[in-house]
Write an enzyme that holds these catalytic residues in place. Sequence first.
Site, PDB file in Angstrom:
ATOM      1  N   ASP A 151      -2.787   0.878   8.103  1.00  0.00           N
ATOM      2  CA  ASP A 151      -1.647   1.740   7.791  1.00  0.00           C
ATOM      3  C   ASP A 151      -0.449   1.516   8.719  1.00  0.00           C
ATOM      4  O   ASP A 151       0.313   2.449   8.997  1.00  0.00           O
ATOM      5  CB  ASP A 151      -2.053   3.231   7.846  1.00  0.00           C
ATOM      6  N   HIS A 162       0.690   5.166   1.371  1.00  0.00           N
ATOM      7  CA  HIS A 162      -0.109   6.001   2.269  1.00  0.00           C
ATOM      8  C   HIS A 162       0.526   7.383   2.355  1.00  0.00           C
ATOM      9  O   HIS A 162       1.738   7.503   2.595  1.00  0.00           O
ATOM     10  CB  HIS A 162      -0.176   5.359   3.657  1.00  0.00           C
ATOM     11  N   GLN A 176       6.262  12.532  -5.580  1.00  0.00           N
ATOM     12  CA  GLN A 176       7.179  11.542  -4.989  1.00  0.00           C
ATOM     13  C   GLN A 176       6.624  10.128  -5.132  1.00  0.00           C
ATOM     14  O   GLN A 176       7.356   9.186  -5.427  1.00  0.00           O
ATOM     15  CB  GLN A 176       7.403  11.853  -3.492  1.00  0.00           C
ATOM     16  N   ASN A 226       0.854  -1.197   0.000  1.00  0.00           N
ATOM     17  CA  ASN A 226       0.000   0.000   0.000  1.00  0.00           C
ATOM     18  C   ASN A 226       0.884   1.239   0.000  1.00  0.00           C
ATOM     19  O   ASN A 226       2.009   1.207   0.493  1.00  0.00           O
ATOM     20  CB  ASN A 226      -0.873  -0.008   1.263  1.00  0.00           C
ATOM     21  N   SER A 281       4.526   6.933   2.436  1.00  0.00           N
ATOM     22  CA  SER A 281       5.135   5.669   2.875  1.00  0.00           C
ATOM     23  C   SER A 281       4.574   4.515   2.070  1.00  0.00           C
ATOM     24  O   SER A 281       3.357   4.441   1.851  1.00  0.00           O
ATOM     25  CB  SER A 281       4.793   5.394   4.351  1.00  0.00           C
TER      26      SER A 281
HETATM   27  C1  GAR Z   1      -2.399   8.715  -3.023  1.00  0.00           C
HETATM   28  O1  GAR Z   1      -1.848   9.934  -2.579  1.00  0.00           O
HETATM   29  C2  GAR Z   1      -2.241   7.640  -1.977  1.00  0.00           C
HETATM   30  O2  GAR Z   1      -1.131   7.814  -1.168  1.00  0.00           O
HETATM   31  C3  GAR Z   1      -3.500   7.798  -1.183  1.00  0.00           C
HETATM   32  O3  GAR Z   1      -4.496   8.105  -2.096  1.00  0.00           O
HETATM   33  C4  GAR Z   1      -3.915   8.835  -3.167  1.00  0.00           C
HETATM   34  C5  GAR Z   1      -4.410   8.217  -4.454  1.00  0.00           C
HETATM   35  O4  GAR Z   1      -4.084   9.030  -5.522  1.00  0.00           O
HETATM   36  N1  GAR Z   1      -3.807   6.600  -0.444  1.00  0.00           N
HETATM   37  C6  GAR Z   1      -4.447   6.604   0.707  1.00  0.00           C
HETATM   38  O5  GAR Z   1      -4.857   7.604   1.250  1.00  0.00           O
HETATM   39  C7  GAR Z   1      -4.641   5.227   1.314  1.00  0.00           C
HETATM   40  N2  GAR Z   1      -4.816   5.341   2.726  1.00  0.00           N
HETATM   41  P1  GAR Z   1      -4.260   8.530  -7.007  1.00  0.00           P
HETATM   42  O6  GAR Z   1      -5.665   7.953  -7.123  1.00  0.00           O
HETATM   43  O7  GAR Z   1      -4.077   9.760  -7.838  1.00  0.00           O
HETATM   44  O8  GAR Z   1      -3.204   7.487  -7.257  1.00  0.00           O
END
Ligand code: GAR
Length: 212
Positions: free
Chosen positions: A144, A108, A172, A106, A135
């Site tokens: 998480d 996060h 990043q 995952n 992370s």
């Molecule tokens: C990302 O920033 C990821 O880290 C986060 O959702 C976003 C998805 O962006 N994930 C979480 O919050 C999981 N707990 P994306 O749909 O543009 O890839």
Amino acid sequence: MKKIVVLISGDGSNLQAIINACKKQKIFAKISAVFSDNPSAYGLKLAQKASIPIIIIPKTYIDKYSYDIFLMMKLDKYQPDLIVLAGYMRILTPYFVNNYLGKIINIHPSLLPKYPGLNTHQKALLNGDEEHGTSIHFVTNQLDSGPIILQSKVPIFPNDKIQDIITRVKTQEHIIYPLVINWFIKDRLTIINNLVFLDGCKLPKYGYLNNK
Ligand code: GAR
């Protein structure tokens, strides 16, 4: 060639980064399918554009366990070597997680263990943090909190708005997620007794880049 299945709920910018990396052979694997709990996730369009099969299982599907059993049934058809959560906003049941332990990762948007859960960017901004980040971790049954593989830090500048921080963090993410996925695909990354090893060396508590 090894197979990846990606689970998304939203924009899919990380999915796009993974698709690009597969195309450029920066990840030596094929994305066999993209799953979503959200029928209107923009990431589904990105998957279709890349001719990747999409499977939508709407959130309303019975209860959490039945949902995950159904998800597993559908997912196993693709025999994934790795399950990649890329903005997948459902909490997976222990039944699901235990079935694929060591094979789910995952990303996060925080420097875990700081800010598990939702609204991480808002929390960092409201708390006056000078740095934030993202992370990548193996998924275990604690939300998480699975063993961290790699983190990346970004600064928070005095006049930043939430969107500035989100953009900086995602930039990043798009670099480090494909990197970690390829480590796994190349059998360089393992998890033993909740500890992460890269090329046989135990990683520090906060992963490969540990600036703490
Ligand atoms: C990302 O920033 C990821 O880290 C986060 O959702 C976003 C998805 O962006 N994930 C979480 O919050 C999981 N707990 P994306 O749909 O543009 O890839």
